[in-house]
Design a protein around this motif. Structure first.
Motif, PDB file in Angstrom:
ATOM      1  N   ILE A  92       0.890  -1.228   0.248  1.00 43.33           N
ATOM      2  CA  ILE A  92       0.039  -0.152   0.052  1.00 43.33           C
ATOM      3  C   ILE A  92       1.116   1.218  -0.030  1.00 43.33           C
ATOM      4  CG2 ILE A  92      -0.235   0.058   2.452  1.00 43.33           C
ATOM      5  CD1 ILE A  92      -3.184   1.197   2.003  1.00 43.33           C
ATOM      6  N   ARG A  93       0.627   2.390  -0.613  1.00 44.58           N
ATOM      7  CA  ARG A  93       1.128   3.439  -0.645  1.00 44.58           C
ATOM      8  C   ARG A  93       0.418   4.561  -0.438  1.00 44.58           C
ATOM      9  NH1 ARG A  93       4.556   3.078  -6.372  1.00 44.58           N
ATOM     10  NH2 ARG A  93       5.596   5.175  -5.382  1.00 44.58           N
ATOM     11  N   ASN A  94       0.799   5.549   0.369  1.00 39.90           N
ATOM     12  CA  ASN A  94       0.053   6.695   0.567  1.00 39.90           C
ATOM     13  C   ASN A  94       1.183   7.921   0.844  1.00 39.90           C
ATOM     14  OD1 ASN A  94       1.212   6.997   3.296  1.00 39.90           O
ATOM     15  ND2 ASN A  94       0.000   5.295   4.185  1.00 39.90           N
ATOM     16  N   VAL A  95       0.651   9.083   1.038  1.00 41.45           N
ATOM     17  CA  VAL A  95       1.604  10.186   1.147  1.00 41.45           C
ATOM     18  C   VAL A  95       2.377  10.125   2.572  1.00 41.45           C
ATOM     19  CG1 VAL A  95       1.536  12.804   1.467  1.00 41.45           C
ATOM     20  CG2 VAL A  95      -0.179  11.656   0.132  1.00 41.45           C
ATOM     21  N   ALA A  96       3.621  10.067   1.868  1.00 38.74           N
ATOM     22  CA  ALA A  96       4.577  10.135   3.217  1.00 38.74           C
ATOM     23  C   ALA A  96       4.652   9.064   4.173  1.00 38.74           C
ATOM     24  CB  ALA A  96       4.375  11.271   4.221  1.00 38.74           C
ATOM     25  N   ASN A  97       4.345   7.640   3.226  1.00 40.57           N
ATOM     26  CA  ASN A  97       4.360   6.395   3.790  1.00 40.57           C
ATOM     27  C   ASN A  97       4.175   6.525   5.494  1.00 40.57           C
ATOM     28  OD1 ASN A  97       7.494   7.403   2.909  1.00 40.57           O
ATOM     29  ND2 ASN A  97       7.455   6.782   5.075  1.00 40.57           N
ATOM     30  N   ILE A  98       2.871   6.817   6.014  1.00 40.20           N
ATOM     31  CA  ILE A  98       2.690   7.262   7.184  1.00 40.20           C
ATOM     32  C   ILE A  98       1.692   5.834   7.659  1.00 40.20           C
ATOM     33  CG2 ILE A  98       1.146   8.576   8.862  1.00 40.20           C
ATOM     34  CD1 ILE A  98       2.168  10.948   7.217  1.00 40.20           C
ATOM     35  N   VAL A  99       1.877   5.362   8.913  1.00 35.35           N
ATOM     36  CA  VAL A  99       0.989   4.719   9.454  1.00 35.35           C
ATOM     37  C   VAL A  99       0.558   5.260  10.665  1.00 35.35           C
ATOM     38  CG1 VAL A  99       0.816   2.253  10.397  1.00 35.35           C
ATOM     39  CG2 VAL A  99       2.273   2.547   8.769  1.00 35.35           C
ATOM     40  N   PRO A 100      -1.135   5.655  10.658  1.00 39.00           N
ATOM     41  CA  PRO A 100      -1.712   6.051  11.820  1.00 39.00           C
ATOM     42  C   PRO A 100      -1.506   5.187  13.154  1.00 39.00           C
ATOM     43  CG  PRO A 100      -2.946   6.447   9.846  1.00 39.00           C
ATOM     44  CD  PRO A 100      -1.983   5.548   9.719  1.00 39.00           C
ATOM     45  N   PRO A 101      -1.531   5.616  14.345  1.00 38.28           N
ATOM     46  CA  PRO A 101      -1.770   4.862  15.302  1.00 38.28           C
ATOM     47  C   PRO A 101      -3.277   4.336  15.491  1.00 38.28           C
ATOM     48  CG  PRO A 101      -1.691   7.045  16.106  1.00 38.28           C
ATOM     49  CD  PRO A 101      -1.407   7.017  14.812  1.00 38.28           C
ATOM     50  N   LEU A 102      -3.721   3.106  16.156  1.00 40.42           N
ATOM     51  CA  LEU A 102      -4.805   2.658  16.249  1.00 40.42           C
ATOM     52  C   LEU A 102      -6.200   3.529  16.622  1.00 40.42           C
ATOM     53  CD1 LEU A 102      -6.841  -0.166  16.361  1.00 40.42           C
ATOM     54  CD2 LEU A 102      -6.140  -0.199  18.713  1.00 40.42           C
TER      55      LEU A 102
ATOM     56  N   CYS B 264      -6.615   6.556  15.734  1.00 40.16           N
ATOM     57  CA  CYS B 264      -6.854   7.442  14.632  1.00 40.16           C
ATOM     58  C   CYS B 264      -8.105   6.701  13.848  1.00 40.16           C
ATOM     59  CB  CYS B 264      -5.892   7.594  13.850  1.00 40.16           C
ATOM     60  SG  CYS B 264      -4.761   8.824  14.672  1.00 40.16           S
ATOM     61  N   GLY B 265      -8.325   5.328  14.011  1.00 40.15           N
ATOM     62  CA  GLY B 265      -9.778   5.037  13.468  1.00 40.15           C
ATOM     63  C   GLY B 265      -9.169   4.464  12.107  1.00 40.15           C
ATOM     64  N   PRO B 266     -10.197   3.847  11.410  1.00 48.12           N
ATOM     65  CA  PRO B 266      -9.902   3.112  10.160  1.00 48.12           C
ATOM     66  C   PRO B 266      -9.482   4.133   9.046  1.00 48.12           C
ATOM     67  CG  PRO B 266     -12.354   3.534  10.359  1.00 48.12           C
ATOM     68  CD  PRO B 266     -11.662   4.023  11.693  1.00 48.12           C
ATOM     69  N   THR B 267      -8.566   3.319   8.393  1.00 48.94           N
ATOM     70  CA  THR B 267      -8.033   4.297   7.220  1.00 48.94           C
ATOM     71  C   THR B 267      -7.636   2.978   5.988  1.00 48.94           C
ATOM     72  OG1 THR B 267      -5.594   3.834   7.724  1.00 48.94           O
ATOM     73  CG2 THR B 267      -6.679   5.859   8.478  1.00 48.94           C
ATOM     74  N   GLU B 268      -7.248   3.327   4.769  1.00 46.25           N
ATOM     75  CA  GLU B 268      -6.862   2.568   3.853  1.00 46.25           C
ATOM     76  C   GLU B 268      -5.742   1.578   4.232  1.00 46.25           C
ATOM     77  OE1 GLU B 268      -7.391   5.494   3.450  1.00 46.25           O
ATOM     78  OE2 GLU B 268      -8.945   5.769   1.750  1.00 46.25           O
ATOM     79  N   THR B 269      -4.772   2.438   4.881  1.00 43.57           N
ATOM     80  CA  THR B 269      -3.442   1.719   5.423  1.00 43.57           C
ATOM     81  C   THR B 269      -3.451   0.700   6.456  1.00 43.57           C
ATOM     82  OG1 THR B 269      -2.303   3.874   4.993  1.00 43.57           O
ATOM     83  CG2 THR B 269      -1.200   2.395   6.382  1.00 43.57           C
ATOM     84  N   ASN B 270      -4.538   1.043   7.600  1.00 39.43           N
ATOM     85  CA  ASN B 270      -4.664  -0.265   8.398  1.00 39.43           C
ATOM     86  C   ASN B 270      -5.565  -1.227   8.155  1.00 39.43           C
ATOM     87  OD1 ASN B 270      -7.079   1.181   9.109  1.00 39.43           O
ATOM     88  ND2 ASN B 270      -6.327   2.336  10.660  1.00 39.43           N
ATOM     89  N   ALA B 271      -6.468  -0.826   6.912  1.00 38.70           N
ATOM     90  CA  ALA B 271      -7.313  -2.062   6.584  1.00 38.70           C
ATOM     91  C   ALA B 271      -6.433  -2.836   5.678  1.00 38.70           C
ATOM     92  CB  ALA B 271      -8.297  -1.359   5.468  1.00 38.70           C
ATOM     93  N   ALA B 272      -5.468  -2.313   4.871  1.00 44.71           N
ATOM     94  CA  ALA B 272      -4.527  -3.279   4.217  1.00 44.71           C
ATOM     95  C   ALA B 272      -3.559  -4.169   5.022  1.00 44.71           C
ATOM     96  CB  ALA B 272      -3.727  -2.414   3.406  1.00 44.71           C
ATOM     97  N   LEU B 273      -3.266  -3.511   6.213  1.00 44.77           N
ATOM     98  CA  LEU B 273      -2.336  -4.225   7.273  1.00 44.77           C
ATOM     99  C   LEU B 273      -3.013  -5.401   7.786  1.00 44.77           C
ATOM    100  CD1 LEU B 273      -0.910  -1.103   9.293  1.00 44.77           C
ATOM    101  CD2 LEU B 273       0.548  -2.975   8.055  1.00 44.77           C
ATOM    102  N   GLU B 274      -4.346  -5.151   8.318  1.00 42.15           N
ATOM    103  CA  GLU B 274      -5.200  -6.030   8.792  1.00 42.15           C
ATOM    104  C   GLU B 274      -5.403  -7.233   7.778  1.00 42.15           C
ATOM    105  OE1 GLU B 274      -9.291  -6.107  11.345  1.00 42.15           O
ATOM    106  OE2 GLU B 274      -9.462  -5.633   9.171  1.00 42.15           O
TER     107      GLU B 274
ATOM    108  N   LEU C 204       2.845  -0.970  16.504  1.00 44.51           N
ATOM    109  CA  LEU C 204       2.669  -1.958  17.637  1.00 44.51           C
ATOM    110  C   LEU C 204       1.459  -1.455  18.413  1.00 44.51           C
ATOM    111  CD1 LEU C 204       6.454  -1.925  18.767  1.00 44.51           C
ATOM    112  CD2 LEU C 204       4.901  -3.600  17.310  1.00 44.51           C
ATOM    113  N   THR C 205       0.752  -0.412  18.265  1.00 48.07           N
ATOM    114  CA  THR C 205      -0.655  -0.084  18.699  1.00 48.07           C
ATOM    115  C   THR C 205      -1.644  -0.982  18.473  1.00 48.07           C
ATOM    116  OG1 THR C 205      -1.289   1.477  17.229  1.00 48.07           O
ATOM    117  CG2 THR C 205       0.162   2.384  18.990  1.00 48.07           C
ATOM    118  N   TYR C 206      -1.491  -1.837  17.380  1.00 48.86           N
ATOM    119  CA  TYR C 206      -2.551  -2.765  16.836  1.00 48.86           C
ATOM    120  C   TYR C 206      -2.319  -4.007  17.567  1.00 48.86           C
ATOM    121  CZ  TYR C 206      -3.409   0.874  13.313  1.00 48.86           C
ATOM    122  OH  TYR C 206      -3.785   2.027  12.495  1.00 48.86           O
TER     123      TYR C 206
END
Length: 362
Positions: free
Chosen positions: A172-182, A184-194, A308-310
């Motif tokens: 998955i690619r996003n602006v600035a390769n950011i992973v928000p903490p848990l 912050c709620g659902p995003t495309e990034t943590n959906a792909a991680l899951e 690691l917050t997930y």
């Protein structure tokens, strides 16, 4: 009593939500509709006219990038203008006196759909047909060992610079390769991680950052009042989008109050504000460019901690079933730095990250 509460709420929203350079007068009387003159139709090409003609909107600085306009705080300097232009070209952007973007002929891509067709046919003949059984197996199931989180920058394609082949990496690619903490709620990034961790059961998560990241430069250029403004954003009704900004009409005690707010990009990169604060503190004596480079790496480490917050990631990392890595690609000298989280020495609660196995590929 009710009138007093409404009055305080109105003053609170106006004071806390709007940064100083967007301070608005609430001199609207109850029942009067908000309107702009006909000459200030809200479009991406007339935002400057909108600010000039609409009542009670303070003058702000606007950066023009091709035909798009971004709202910037007056304190953002020319360096901030350059960072926005760098994402609008296929190659390297050049800053001119009027902040227009110009790309050199050598930097522009000649890619079109005819060229794309030829590349696809070449792939089919030279790769797909020669490894037909492999691709038929991939058509049935994928078993990637890597989950890669990279930036959307066109110069930083992981499959290109790291040689990932089909089926090897879930990306998955996003602006600035950011992973928000848990939290912050659902995003495309943590959906792909899951999906990657729980369904595909990847063995490695690899966050890849890079030099001259326009997303990080945007983050470093954001003013403190802009961050506070984002924190207090509450939308009610009538959103009008134009360019990279949005106008919302807030209803307070039957009064519609207009607010312009910053771009979607700024709202997204604000997820990495902890990295910005660390970079500013650790590299305060350095130039803006050097502070940005410091933040580029710090942001990767913050995202590693955020992983690691997930619970479903931390559990597998603690059991040794999943490894988490960071990487930094410098495309100026074509070097790549890679490191791995030392889970036993790291602490989420204290915000402390320990790394090991740091190597430099050059």
């Amino acid at each position: 009593m009710v009138s007093s509460i409404r009055s305080k709420l109105r003053n609170f929203i106006a004071t806390m939500a709007a940064p100083p350079d967007l301070r608005l007068s609430l001199a609207f009387t109850a029942g009067e509709p908000f309107h702009c003159p006909p000459s200030s139709t809200v479009t991406s090409s007339s935002f400057l006219g909108f600010l000039r003609n609409c009542p009670n909107l303070a003058s702000t600085r606007i950066a023009k990038v091709h035909d798009h306009r971004f709202h910037l705080s007056p304190s953002v300097g020319r360096k901030a203008l350059k960072l926005h232009t760098s994402v609008s070209c296929d190659g390297f952007a050049q800053e001119t006196g009027n902040s227009e973007v110009e790309c050199s002929p050598n930097a522009q891509s000649g890619l079109d759909f005819e060229e794309m067709k030829q590349r696809f046919l070449s792939f089919k003949k030279q790769t797909y047909m020669k490894k037909l059984e492999h691709f038929r197996a991939l058509a049935e199931m994928q078993f990637p060992k890597f989950m890669v989180i990279a930036c959307v920058d066109s110069r930083v394609c992981p499959s290109n610079i790291l040689g990932f082949q089909p089926g090897e990496a879930f990306m998955i690619r996003n602006v600035a390769n950011i992973v928000p903490p848990l939290e912050c709620g659902p995003t495309e990034t943590n959906a792909a991680l899951e999906f990657a961790v729980n369904t595909l059961q990847v063995e490695n998560i690899f966050i890849v950052g890079h030099s001259d990241c326009a997303g990080i430069q945007t983050l470093m250029s954001m003013q403190e009042e802009n961050s506070r403004f984002l924190s207090y954003m509450i939308y009610y009704s009538f959103p009008f989008r134009f360019g990279f900004c949005m106008l919302s009409l807030y209803q307070v005690n039957s009064i519609f109050v207009p607010f312009c707010y910053c771009s979607f990009t700024e709202k997204w990169v604000a997820n990495a504000k902890a990295a910005k604060f660390t970079a500013e503190a650790d590299a305060s004596h350095l130039s803006f460019e050097q502070q940005c480079k410091h933040c580029e790496k710090e942001s990767i480490n913050r995202s590693l901690l955020n992983l690691l917050t997930y619970p479903w990631i931390e559990e597998k990392v603690s059991k040794g079933l999943l490894s988490v890595h960071g990487g930094y690609y410098d495309f100026h000298n074509c070097t790549f730095e890679k490191w791995t989280i030392d889970y036993e020495e790291s602490s989420i609660g204290q915000g402390r990250l320990s790394v090991k196995d740091t190597v430099l590929w050059c």
